[in-house]
Design an enzyme around this catalytic site. Structure first.
Site, short mmCIF file in Angstrom:
data_model
loop_
_atom_site.label_atom_id
_atom_site.label_comp_id
_atom_site.label_asym_id
_atom_site.label_seq_id
_atom_site.Cartn_x
_atom_site.Cartn_y
_atom_site.Cartn_z
N GLU A 137 0.83 -1.21 0.00
CA GLU A 137 0.00 0.00 0.00
C GLU A 137 0.86 1.26 0.00
O GLU A 137 0.56 2.24 -0.68
CB GLU A 137 -0.94 -0.03 1.21
CG GLU A 137 -2.11 0.90 1.10
CD GLU A 137 -3.22 0.52 2.09
OE1 GLU A 137 -3.93 -0.47 1.82
OE2 GLU A 137 -3.36 1.18 3.12
N GLU A 152 2.01 1.70 -3.39
CA GLU A 152 0.90 2.16 -4.24
C GLU A 152 0.70 3.66 -4.05
O GLU A 152 0.50 4.41 -5.02
CB GLU A 152 -0.38 1.39 -3.89
CG GLU A 152 -1.55 1.77 -4.80
CD GLU A 152 -2.86 1.10 -4.39
OE1 GLU A 152 -2.87 0.29 -3.44
OE2 GLU A 152 -3.89 1.41 -5.03
N CYS A 169 -8.52 -2.10 4.12
CA CYS A 169 -8.38 -3.31 4.96
C CYS A 169 -9.68 -3.75 5.59
O CYS A 169 -9.76 -4.83 6.14
CB CYS A 169 -7.43 -3.09 6.13
SG CYS A 169 -6.15 -1.93 5.82
N SER A 210 -7.48 2.03 -2.32
CA SER A 210 -6.27 1.24 -2.61
C SER A 210 -6.72 -0.11 -3.16
O SER A 210 -7.74 -0.65 -2.75
CB SER A 210 -5.50 1.04 -1.31
OG SER A 210 -4.63 -0.07 -1.45
N LYS A 232 -15.59 -9.83 8.06
CA LYS A 232 -14.57 -10.69 7.46
C LYS A 232 -15.16 -12.02 6.99
O LYS A 232 -14.65 -12.66 6.09
CB LYS A 232 -13.45 -10.96 8.48
CG LYS A 232 -12.62 -9.73 8.80
CD LYS A 232 -11.51 -9.53 7.81
CE LYS A 232 -10.82 -8.19 8.05
NZ LYS A 232 -9.97 -7.79 6.93
N GLU A 261 -16.30 -11.12 3.74
CA GLU A 261 -15.19 -10.84 2.82
C GLU A 261 -14.59 -12.12 2.25
O GLU A 261 -14.31 -12.22 1.05
CB GLU A 261 -14.11 -10.05 3.56
CG GLU A 261 -12.93 -9.66 2.67
CD GLU A 261 -11.78 -9.01 3.45
OE1 GLU A 261 -11.52 -9.43 4.60
OE2 GLU A 261 -11.15 -8.09 2.92
N GLU A 313 -13.90 -12.36 -5.46
CA GLU A 313 -12.54 -11.89 -5.76
C GLU A 313 -11.50 -12.59 -4.90
O GLU A 313 -10.30 -12.44 -5.13
CB GLU A 313 -12.41 -10.38 -5.49
CG GLU A 313 -13.35 -9.48 -6.28
CD GLU A 313 -14.68 -9.25 -5.55
OE1 GLU A 313 -14.91 -9.88 -4.49
OE2 GLU A 313 -15.49 -8.46 -6.05
N CYS A 359 -10.41 -1.81 14.61
CA CYS A 359 -10.76 -3.23 14.74
C CYS A 359 -10.94 -3.69 16.18
O CYS A 359 -11.69 -4.63 16.43
CB CYS A 359 -9.69 -4.09 14.08
SG CYS A 359 -9.45 -3.64 12.37
#
Ligand SMILES: Cc1cc2nc3c(=O)[nH]c(=O)nc-3n(C[C@H](O)[C@H](O)[C@H](O)COP(=O)(O)O)c2cc1C
Ligand code: SF4
Ligand code: SF4
Ligand code: SF4
Ligand code: FES
Lengths: 577, 565
Positions: free
Chosen positions: A278, A281, A298, A318, A357, A360, A365, A502
């Site tokens: 990142e 990037e 994230c 990102s 999560k 996710e 993907e 988190c």
């Protein structure tokens, strides 16, 4: 100051305080149920009633402001009787499945029933009957257990600004659910689980995937690896009654090993890796005129949020996968190759403070290895449950170390657990990579703390890098609106879906409130300080990974395994009634 | 409208044109037929009668000499369709289209009454032709419904002819805002929407409140089953609401008003919006009213249809376009109302009193009524009573006067058993209490309520447990569900009543009902829950034996409840 009398005691509090707060200030605790400080102040459950001299009815102390000369009694016999009857009524519309409920032993309703000494429910009659909604991979809603306190609605609407839940129907048929009783999975619900954190009962709970993990652990053909998110080590202690803020890293590792995981790895490792990808990037975007500000990616609840509500801003995200998913992709490729294990035999578990999560890891993907990269996600709460089920007392275990290589990490990776941590970790690395100089002070305190929107400017060589950090989606919205309006002059923005980051995620131990969040945040920084290495680019395992496998940040392999793309999603038109 | 003089001119010329309605024969017109267009008469097809009347007038070639006007509710609904024929003020009832010729050809053209259509007092041999002589109206006093016999609700000049908008002119040109508030306070008027809070006090709190802008709101939600008092005013005299609200706007410093009308009242909505347009056209709404720099606008908001939307905080939330649900008070609307701004919210009937108070003065107003309750109250009389409909009586009138003198007593020689006042929030009052003078305090003391003014008379064939169940059924449907005592408690009360009325009652059920009822009253969030147990508690108080015989003997004295074995 306002002067009043509570239970014959003189009390002076600031104007605008509630009776509840005034009572608390002198150590008198009035029971509450729907009330949740700063989040849900609606006076609906009527458990917190008090007797105010001269008032026609009992008064809900959670909403009623104090006034000069007020005379309050918090436990007259009539009041106790009234509160008890109100609770009895609430329980008369409850399925009473305590023994098989996820919240058994950690339920506010149960606790009240115990405190009030309720001995009997005299009402037989209709009970709320609505089907369970288990459509979401992250959460289960059981309206039968809902006491209609509306905390979930408040948190979802006011804190997360998602508005996935409302009250449907009226009176006894009232139902807290997505509009038109739509399934949660079909809504803009971002699966953040904040609702499950505030729910006083078991009406919204995480999907429990522990059985899948038990099965994998028992399967001799499976090589079961586990990764633990940065926040989990400062949370897991609470599931066995430790004080909030307790750090239990070594015990957790030992516990996981004795549960039978073949390898105990760490998401902190892939957090370090995220910083390299990142950070590069960001540098690339800055030097090549790419889309700025760049925003972190994230937090899966956050990703779903921007996909629904600000799809036009997706180019700002990102392209880095979250640390969990970077780990997942590497476990079944790099690690599998290195160890000579067939990736189809690897069962990849992650322990997360997060319900999103779970969603996710199922996204299309997230199959870069050719398999589902992360097979199953357990929340911190579920891991606590597994420890309990195994009869293991984690506290008595000797501390153990994570396995190499995917368990090797730096303090920077650990920072990901707290709001501002990704930013601080990135700055530590970006500064040194760009300037080639060592940082004198690696603590970027401007990034820290639980403030909703934090801003800072950091000189990286000649470039003043302007950053913003938000936690809680309502705060993200503020910054996104600024971007839309063309008023956001930032280079880099960290967005965390959940308040506090988190450590306050929807899969955290309950209760998770402001106090608890602050303590966990402190623990994250303590853990960072305890680490020998505290900058991601110093992580030797990450260096090896590049040398042996990825070659370089943003390289071909990285793009294949560590980066992703996003999907524009619908936004239900909101109808006001 | 620039000045009181201008208003006075309109009034004078219109009054001249309406002389006939004061009993003064006119050279150019033969008659004005005021046909009641209230809810009751509409449902008994008064519009067909109007058409027949017009056809008959045309047939007889006198259509241009007779006006047929649809008014607001005149009150005696069970006799509908009713009409008053001016100049002689003859009252006709139970009109059918086929009666039109008789009225036109006999009464209007020849001056002969039509005896079969006249009113006869119960027991009387001779009819009472003149409306002003009718026993039914003798004990009534019309302030709120002052215009319903007299004006065409769609004609602003009719309203002006009867002193309309003079009070607004006076408030704007001759009084300070503080004096207006003071006058209303001194008049002693209390809110007619149910709770009976002092209107003047409410205005003074709002006037003193710091926030701006301020708002004036009219509560026309009228959700009590069977109530149509407010509807009668909105349909029959919409300008009285507009004028009252504008006066308040001046008094508290507001420039915007909202009238919240339930969607089930389309005619009221039509009449009111037409009246608002007309008032604007005449410069009685809008900018610089009476050339004083005072601006005032009114918008109509259509109600969401739930009973609880009549509760003030729910109503104000509903105006904002959100789910109409009560909120805890404080903050009170006077400080934080619509859009969290200071707001005065009053009931339709309250508003209809305001212009009269300003016009005739607080002393005049407070001379009517009892020590604690001033003015008049409109009731909707229903149930087992001869004259059902709308009545307006001075506060302090006894129940006996209403039931027997105005209401004409109980039909079919049945015995009076109880009267239920206040709708689902109210209670049942037994025969022993018939001589109670009605005001806010006395009704509350009896365990009933003034409420918005529903009054249901019951005779010996009524089962009081069944009545309690009827109201609780309504409440359970209408509870918004926000607070637990009301959401679950009223459901449990209903379930117990269902048990008792089907022969499954248990020892201890009465005590459980009492415990539930008293607790819900003291713990519910809003007025709906806080008053919901009243029908049950009052019937237990006065008719406990009926509950007991249901439970212990499986017996329903009124033979209403069917016990399943
Ligand atoms: C459940 C409930 C329903 C109500 N419905 C009405 C109504 O339909 N019309 C009305 O004017 N007031 C109604 N009220 C009373 C209002 O809350 C409020 O007190 C009133 O409109 C204030 O006006 P007033 O002071 O002129 O009476 C209701 C109250 C409750 C608790
Ligand atoms: S998971 Fe998050 S977005 Fe979904 S309903 Fe709960 S609070 Fe709202
Ligand atoms: S689901 Fe939980 S938080 Fe939401 S209203 Fe029901 S009980 Fe309260
Ligand atoms: S008392 Fe009934 S209507 Fe009022 S807030 Fe409570 S549930 Fe809603
Ligand atoms: S805690 Fe105050 S009403 Fe629920």
């Amino acid at each position: 100051m306002i002067n009043l009398t509570i239970d014959n005691r003189k009390v002076a509090v600031e104007e605008g305080s509630t009776i509840l707060e005034a009572a608390k200030s002198v150590g008198i605790n009035i029971p509450t149920l729907c009330y949740l400080k700063d989040i849900n102040v609606i006076g609906a459950c009527r458990i917190c009633l008090v007797d105010v001299k001269g008032a026609r009815t009992f008064i809900p102390s959670c909403v009623a402001p104090v006034s000069e000369g007020m005379v309050v009694n918090t436990h007259t016999p009539n009041l106790i009787k009234a509160r008890k009857l109100v609770l009895e009524l609430i329980l008369s519309d409850h399925p009473m499945e305590c023994l098989t409920c996820k919240r058994n032993g950690n339920c506010e309703l149960q606790k009240l029933a115990e405190e009030f000494g309720l001995s009997e429910i005299r009402f037989e009659g209709a009970k709320t009957e609505y089907p369970i909604d288990d459509s979401s991979p992250a959460l289960i809603r059981d309206p039968r257990k809902c006491i209609l306190c509306r905390r979930c609605i408040s948190v979802c609407t006011n804190i997360q600004s998602v508005q996935a839940l409302t009250v449907e129907n009226r009176g006894f048929n009232s139902l807290v659910a997505p509009a038109f009783n739509e399934k949660l999975a079909n809504m803009e619900c971002v699966q953040c689980g904040q609702c499950s954190l505030v729910c006083p009962t078991g009406a919204i709970v995480e999907q429990d995937d522990t059985d899948k993990v038990w099965a994998a652990l028992a399967d001799p053909k499976k090589h079961v690896v586990v990764q633990t998110a940065p926040a989990t080590r400062v949370q897991i202690g609470e599931t066995i009654g430790a004080e909030p803020g307790t750090i239990a890293t070594g015990q957790m590792v030992a516990g996981l090993r004795s549960l039978g995981f073949d390898k105990v790895f760490d998401t902190d490792f892939s957090a370090d890796l995220t910083i390299l990808e990142e950070g590069n990037e960001l540098l690339q975007r800055v030097t090549t005129g790419g889309v700025l500000p760049m925003i972190t990616s994230c937090s899966p609840g956050w990703i779903k949020f921007i996909e629904h509500f600000y799809p036009d801003l997706l180019p700002h995200l990102s392209t880095c996968k979250s640390p969990q998913q970077m780990f997942g992709a590497l476990a079944k490729t790099y690690y599998a190759q290195k160890e000579g294990i067939d990736p189809k035999d690897i069962y990849s578990v992650s322990i997360m403070p997060c319900t999103a999560k779970k969603y996710e890891c199922q996204r299309p993907e997230m199959f870069s290895s050719g398999y589902q990269d992360v097979d199953v996600v357990l929340t911190t709460r579920e891991l606590g449950r597994m420890f309990k089920q195994s009869g293991m007392s984690m506290t008595n275990l000797p501390e153990e170390e994570y396995d190499a290589p995917l368990g090797i990490s730096t303090g920077a990776g650990e920072l990901f657990g707290a709001s501002g941590g990704v930013m601080e970790a990135a700055l530590r690395t970006v500064y040194e990579v760009v300037t080639g100089k060592e940082l004198e002070d690696i603590n970027f305190t401007a990034c820290r703390g639980i403030t909703g929107v934090k801003e800072a400017t950091v000189n990286v060589g000649d470039l003043p890098v302007s950053v913003a950090i938000t936690n809680g989606l309502g705060n993200a919205r503020k910054v996104l609106d600024k971007i839309r309006a063309g008023e956001a002059g930032y280079h880099f923005i960290e967005v965390m879906c959940c308040p506090g980051g988190c450590i306050g995620g929807g899969g955290s131990p309950i209760p998770t409130n402001l106090d608890v969040r602050l303590k966990r945040i402190d623990a994250v920084y303590t853990e960072d300080e305890r680490m020998v290495l505290r900058k991601s680019h110093q992580n030797p395992a990450v260096q090896d990974l590049y040398a042996e496998f990825l070659e370089k940040p943003l390289g071909h392999k990285s793009h294949e395994l560590l980066h992703t793309h996003y999907t524009e999603r619908d936004h239900y038109p909101k109808e006001e009634c | 409208m620039k000045s009181l003089e201008e208003l006075a001119k309109i009034k004078a010329s219109r009054r001249e044109a309406l002389k006939i309605r004061e009993g003064i024969p006119s050279a150019t017109e033969k008659a004005h037929v005021m046909m009641c267009g209230g809810a009751g008469c509409i449902s008994s097809n008064c519009k067909d009668v109007v058409e027949a009347m017009q056809a008959s007038l045309a047939k007889n070639g006198i259509a241009d000499q007779v006006q047929v006007i649809l008014t607001g509710c005149m009150g005696p609904c069970d006799m509908g369709p009713v009409a008053i024929v001016y100049p002689d003020a003859t009252f006709y009832r139970r009109l059918k289209p086929k009666d039109a010729d008789a009225i036109v050809e006999e009464h209007i053209m020849k001056g002969n009454l039509v005896p079969r259509l006249l009113y006869r007092a119960p027991g009387a041999k001779e009819p009472t032709p003149k409306v002003t002589d009718m026993d039914l109206f003798a004990k009534q006093k019309k302030i709120v419904l002052r215009n319903n016999f007299y004006i065409d609700p769609t004609n602003i000049e009719d309203y002006i002819a009867n002193d309309g908008y003079v009070a607004l002119g006076k408030a704007l040109t001759a009084m300070t805002p503080a004096e207006v508030v003071e006058e209303v306070k001194k008049a002693g008027i209390r809110g007619r929407g149910g709770a009976g809070f002092s209107t003047g006090m409410k205005w003074s709190f709002c006037a003193a409140s710091k926030g701006t802008p301020k708002y004036v709101v009219c509560n026309g939600d009228e959700g009590d089953p069977g109530a149509f008092m407010d509807r009668s005013v909105l349909e029959g005299d919409p300008h009285s609401i507009i004028e009252g609200m504008a006066i308040c706007g001046r008094a508290i410093g507001a420039e915007q008003g909202y009238v919240y009308v339930r969607a089930e009242y389309p005619l009221a909505i039509d009449r009111l919006s037409y009246a608002i347009d007309k008032a604007r056209e005449y410069g009685l709404l809008g900018k610089n009213i009476f050339d004083t720099g005072f601006n005032f606008e009114i918008e109509i908001r259509i109600g969401a249809g739930a009973f609880v939307c009549g509760e003030e905080t729910a109503l104000l939330t509903s105006i904002e376009g959100k789910r109409g649900e009560p909120k805890p008070r404080p903050p009170f609307p006077a400080n934080e109302g619509v859009w969290a701004k200071p707001t005065v919210l009053n009931n339709v009937e309250t508003w209809a009193n305001i212009a009269e108070i300003i016009l005739k003065g607080a002393d005049w107003y407070s001379s009517i009524g009892t020590a604690g309750s001033k003015g008049t109250k409109v009731f909707a009389l229903a149930g087992r009573i001869n004259n059902t409909g709308i009545v307006e009586v001075p506060m302090g009138t006894t129940l006996r006067e209403i039931v027997y003198e105005i209401g004409g007593g109980i039909p079919r020689k049945k015995a009076f058993k109880a009267v239920q006042t206040g709708g689902p929030s109210g209670g049942c009052i037994p025969a022993e209490q018939l001589d109670t003078p009605i005001d806010f305090e006395s009704l509350t003391a009896l365990g009933a309520m003034m409420g918005s003014g529903g009054m249901i008379v019951m005779d010996e064939d009524t089962c009081m447990v069944d009545i309690a169940k009827f109201f609780m059924d309504f409440i359970v449907d209408e509870s918004c569900g926000k607070c637990s005592p009301c959401r679950i408690g009223t459901k449990r009360m209903l379930e117990i009543l269902e048990r008792i009325t089907t022969g499954k009652g248990k020892e201890g059920d009465i005590e459980l009902l009492l415990e539930l009822g008293n607790t819900i009253k003291s713990t519910a969030l809003c007025g709906l829950g806080q008053t919901a147990p009243n029908p049950i508690l009052s019937t237990i108080k006065y008719f406990r034996d009926e509950y007991e015989s249901h439970i212990k003997e499986n017996k329903c004295a009124a033979k209403v409840c069917e016990f399943v074995e």
